[in-house]
Design a protein around this motif. Structure first.
Motif, short mmCIF file in Angstrom:
data_model
loop_
_atom_site.label_atom_id
_atom_site.label_comp_id
_atom_site.label_asym_id
_atom_site.label_seq_id
_atom_site.Cartn_x
_atom_site.Cartn_y
_atom_site.Cartn_z
N VAL A 1 0.86 -1.19 0.00
CA VAL A 1 0.00 0.00 0.00
C VAL A 1 0.89 1.23 0.00
CG1 VAL A 1 -1.87 1.21 1.18
CG2 VAL A 1 -1.73 -1.30 1.29
N ARG A 2 0.59 2.18 -0.91
CA ARG A 2 1.43 3.38 -1.03
C ARG A 2 0.56 4.63 -0.91
NH1 ARG A 2 1.94 0.73 -5.46
NH2 ARG A 2 1.45 2.49 -6.82
N ASP A 3 1.00 5.55 -0.05
CA ASP A 3 0.36 6.87 0.08
C ASP A 3 1.03 7.79 -0.93
OD1 ASP A 3 -0.78 9.23 0.78
OD2 ASP A 3 -0.29 9.10 2.92
N LEU A 4 0.30 8.20 -1.98
CA LEU A 4 0.89 8.98 -3.07
C LEU A 4 0.80 10.47 -2.78
CD1 LEU A 4 -0.60 6.96 -6.09
CD2 LEU A 4 1.60 6.68 -4.97
N LEU A 5 1.85 11.19 -3.14
CA LEU A 5 1.87 12.64 -2.97
C LEU A 5 0.94 13.30 -3.98
CD1 LEU A 5 5.72 13.19 -2.51
CD2 LEU A 5 3.95 13.11 -0.72
N ASP A 6 0.36 14.43 -3.57
CA ASP A 6 -0.54 15.16 -4.47
C ASP A 6 0.26 15.81 -5.59
OD1 ASP A 6 -2.60 14.44 -2.87
OD2 ASP A 6 -2.79 16.39 -1.84
N THR A 7 -0.33 15.80 -6.80
CA THR A 7 0.25 16.47 -7.97
C THR A 7 -0.82 17.32 -8.62
OG1 THR A 7 -0.33 14.67 -9.48
CG2 THR A 7 1.77 14.48 -8.34
N ASP A 8 -0.46 18.00 -9.73
CA ASP A 8 -1.44 18.81 -10.44
C ASP A 8 -2.54 17.94 -11.04
OD1 ASP A 8 0.04 21.03 -9.82
OD2 ASP A 8 1.14 21.05 -11.72
N GLU A 9 -2.21 16.71 -11.41
CA GLU A 9 -3.19 15.82 -12.04
C GLU A 9 -3.94 14.98 -11.02
OE1 GLU A 9 0.02 15.88 -12.92
OE2 GLU A 9 -0.13 17.00 -14.80
N LEU A 10 -3.29 14.60 -9.90
CA LEU A 10 -3.89 13.69 -8.92
C LEU A 10 -3.83 14.31 -7.53
CD1 LEU A 10 -2.51 10.15 -9.86
CD2 LEU A 10 -4.85 10.93 -10.05
#
Length: 653
Positions: A200-209
């Motif tokens: 399980v990975r907590d993804l950093l926020d980006t302009d697209e996501l």
């Protein structure tokens, strides 16, 4: 009842051991004191016995220490395992307390309890998911958490599908809304992913996501939710489910027996038993024990079993190192090398086994070659050297395929090539480059080596091409040198014959007549007495010497016959026979006496019909087939004689 002699002996050994262990101990000084003039043979023998006794006592003490601490080591290992289990239980309790605190924080942040849903899809159940097998073990148990999400990516493909997720104790169910269905609340099953070994990975926020997290199980997924608290909840609960699934594997059910009671008693002390076997150099016993433990633990999944698997893997490495060190010992017998290599193969160390096996043979071959000294004839030296070297090659040619797979044949050929290079360097130095060896002697030495290659070929291993690739150029140089020497000896005889009107040979006595017949027999000339007329012969001296030289050159050439040397041998035979035929033909052309002309014809027939055909037969027998160049040369020589005998122009010959 006390054995005082044993006590005094032990004290003596202790004093001797202290002497050797002293930082001021000098081996050279110690040996010098033993070899002093005052020391008698009896003193030396007594000292030798004392040293052997000290060695035996030291070895016994080492074994006693191993066994004495064996039980202590086992008990300590059991105690460590028990403490590790208690620490794990404490860690679980702390994690549970941490989860409680995190859940309270989530309730405060979101106003909802984990597992409930505040969206328009609240109250969805697994029964709403079409094509879902509710009897599958993966979907058993209460729903831990559920909610909508946007399925952004599957694998490397972007999808952007509205999805609804159910987190269960053993799986994550991914369902998608079926917009083509008559009812909007119908969910279509997309995937069921087991949480065991899930990442399980907590993804950093980006302009697209934004508010995205990733899940990797049998496939890789990326989801996006509406808010950061929702993402945090999914990530935390997914990780907790993964941890609990792993704990289930370690502890399948409550009330399970203690780890040690789950496993057979012998495997609990596998590490210590292997240490003892390795220390005692009982390598075969250690490998058998490793095999047994590996097979036994292969289908065990408890935490203790996995820990023992790691112990076995560590001991495998230690045993491999010990076996490799064993093979590094000098002077090992071939049987010891073979058995030790076999143990390495049983451990799965194929590459190490091949390398050690071949390097040991290299060391033995090098030692045996160095032991041979040039004493007596060069041919005798080469016979002994070749027997030693090729005996090793024959042994490895038989053993290597029995020990290793066919894929390893390239490694053997590479090794054989390297060993042949070393052998060839000795052959070149002692045979080809020595000024004391005649051309015939060089050919005989080479024949010894080629015969040994033939014995290898009988075993299915033809390495003669490697020998020729290393030595053909040097052998061609020697053939060329010998042919030029032959030509330089023939030229003066021809000049003498021309200047003296080609005189016939008269024998000074019966001994000279016998020597002539012996020379012709040496040159493989049958019925040489047909060329005798009383105490003289009709064969010119130049033709006699030419026949002997031609036979020696051809005999050596047959020994050195190879596709790289054959053209050179034929070329030189052509040059020399053409010279002889031209000189005889020119003399025949200038001779006016019929009786003398008949002698020239006899010598011509001797050279072409006897000497040349003998040479051609020898070469074709060695070649095992017809040599077209020699057949063409035979025709050319006949034409050259005919042209000269008929007084035609010979400038083009």
């Amino acid at each position: 009842g006390v054995d005082h002699s044993c006590k005094h002996s032990t004290m003596a050994f202790s004093r001797a051991g202290q002497e050797f262990a002293s930082p001021h101990f000098d081996p050279n000084e110690y040996v010098g004191s033993l070899c002093s003039e005052e020391a008698t043979l009896a003193d030396l023998k007594k000292k030798q016995g004392d040293l052997r006794s000290l060695i035996d006592a030291n070895s016994g003490q080492l074994k006693a220490n191993v066994f004495q601490h064996h039980a202590i080591y086992i008990n300590a290992s059991k105690e460590i395992a028990r403490l590790e289990t208690q620490l794990t239980d404490v860690e679980k309790l702390l994690q549970q307390q941490s989860d409680v605190v995190a859940s309270l924080g989530e309730v405060v942040a979101t106003g909802s309890v984990p597992g409930t849903n505040t969206t328009s899809l609240e109250g969805r159940v697994l029964a709403d998911v079409e094509e879902l097998d509710n009897n599958s073990p993966l979907v058993q148990g209460d729903i831990i958490h559920q909610g909508p999400a946007l399925l952004v990516q599957v694998g490397i493909q972007a999808v952007a599908k509205a999805a609804y997720l159910f987190l269960l104790p053993r799986s994550l169910v991914v369902a998608c809304t079926d917009h083509e269905a008559e009812r909007d609340n119908v969910l279509q099953l997309f995937a069921i992913e087991p949480v065991l070994d899930m990442q399980v990975r907590d993804l950093l926020d980006t302009d697209e996501l934004t508010n995205a997290f990733g899940v990797t199980s049998r496939a890789r997924y990326m989801f996006e939710v509406d808010s950061s608290p929702q993402k945090s909840t999914w990530v935390r609960l997914l990780k907790r489910a993964v941890a609990k699934a792993e704990d289930e594997v370690d502890d399948p059910a409550e009330g399970t027996l203690d780890f040690e009671e789950e496993l057979e008693e012998w495997v609990l002390t596998i590490g210590e038993d292997l240490d003892v076997a390795i220390a005692q150099r009982a390598f075969e016993e250690a490998v058998s024990l490793l095999d047994k433990a590996t097979t036994y633990l292969e289908d065990k999944g408890s935490r203790h079993a996995r820990a023992l698997q790691q112990v076995v893997a560590t001991k495998n490495t230690a045993l491999t190192s010990a076996l490799s060190s064993e093979l590094d010992r000098p002077g090992l017998r071939a049987s010891t090398i073979r058995s030790t290599v076999y143990l390495l193969l049983r451990l799965g160390q194929d590459e190490s086994a091949r390398t050690k096996y071949l390097s040991n043979w290299s060391s033995n071959i090098a030692k045996d070659i160095r032991a041979h000294k040039v004493e007596g004839s060069t041919q005798l030296f080469i016979q002994k050297l070749s027997h030693t070297f090729f005996s090793a090659l024959r042994a490895t040619a038989v053993e290597y395929p029995e020990l290793f797979d066919e894929e390893a044949c390239s490694a053997y050929l590479s090794w054989a090539n390297a060993e042949l290079q070393r052998f060839s360097s000795v052959y070149q130095r002692q045979v080809l480059e020595s000024a004391n060896n005649s051309f015939l002697n060089i050919a005989q030495c080479t024949r010894v080596i080629l015969d040994e290659f033939a014995s290898l070929k009988a075993l299915g291993l033809d390495l003669s091409f490697l020998f020729w690739s290393l030595n053909s150029e040097r052998l061609r140089e020697l053939i060329d040198k010998e042919a030029r020497s032959w030509l330089s000896l023939t030229a003066p005889l021809l000049v003498f014959a021309i200047e003296n009107d080609w005189p016939t040979v008269h024998f000074s006595g019966r001994q000279a007549r016998k020597e002539f017949l012996a020379r012709m027999q040496q040159a493989s000339i049958e019925n040489a007495d047909l060329y005798l007329e009383g105490m003289s012969t009709v064969l010119f001296e130049a033709c006699q010497n030419f026949a002997v030289d031609a036979h020696e050159f051809t005999t050596a050439g047959c020994t050195l016959l190879h596709f790289t040397t054959l053209p050179l041998i034929v070329d030189w035979l052509q040059r020399l026979f053409v010279v002889m035929v031209r000189k005889l033909g020119q003399a025949y052309q200038e001779e006016k006496k019929a009786s003398k002309q008949s002698i020239f014809i006899t010598n011509r027939n001797f050279l072409l019909d006897v000497v040349f055909r003998n040479c051609m037969t020898q070469l074709e027998t060695a070649f095992k087939g017809t040599i077209p160049a020699l057949r063409a040369l035979e025709t050319s020589l006949d034409q050259t004689w005919s042209t000269l005998a008929n007084e035609e122009d010979v400038t083009d010959i």
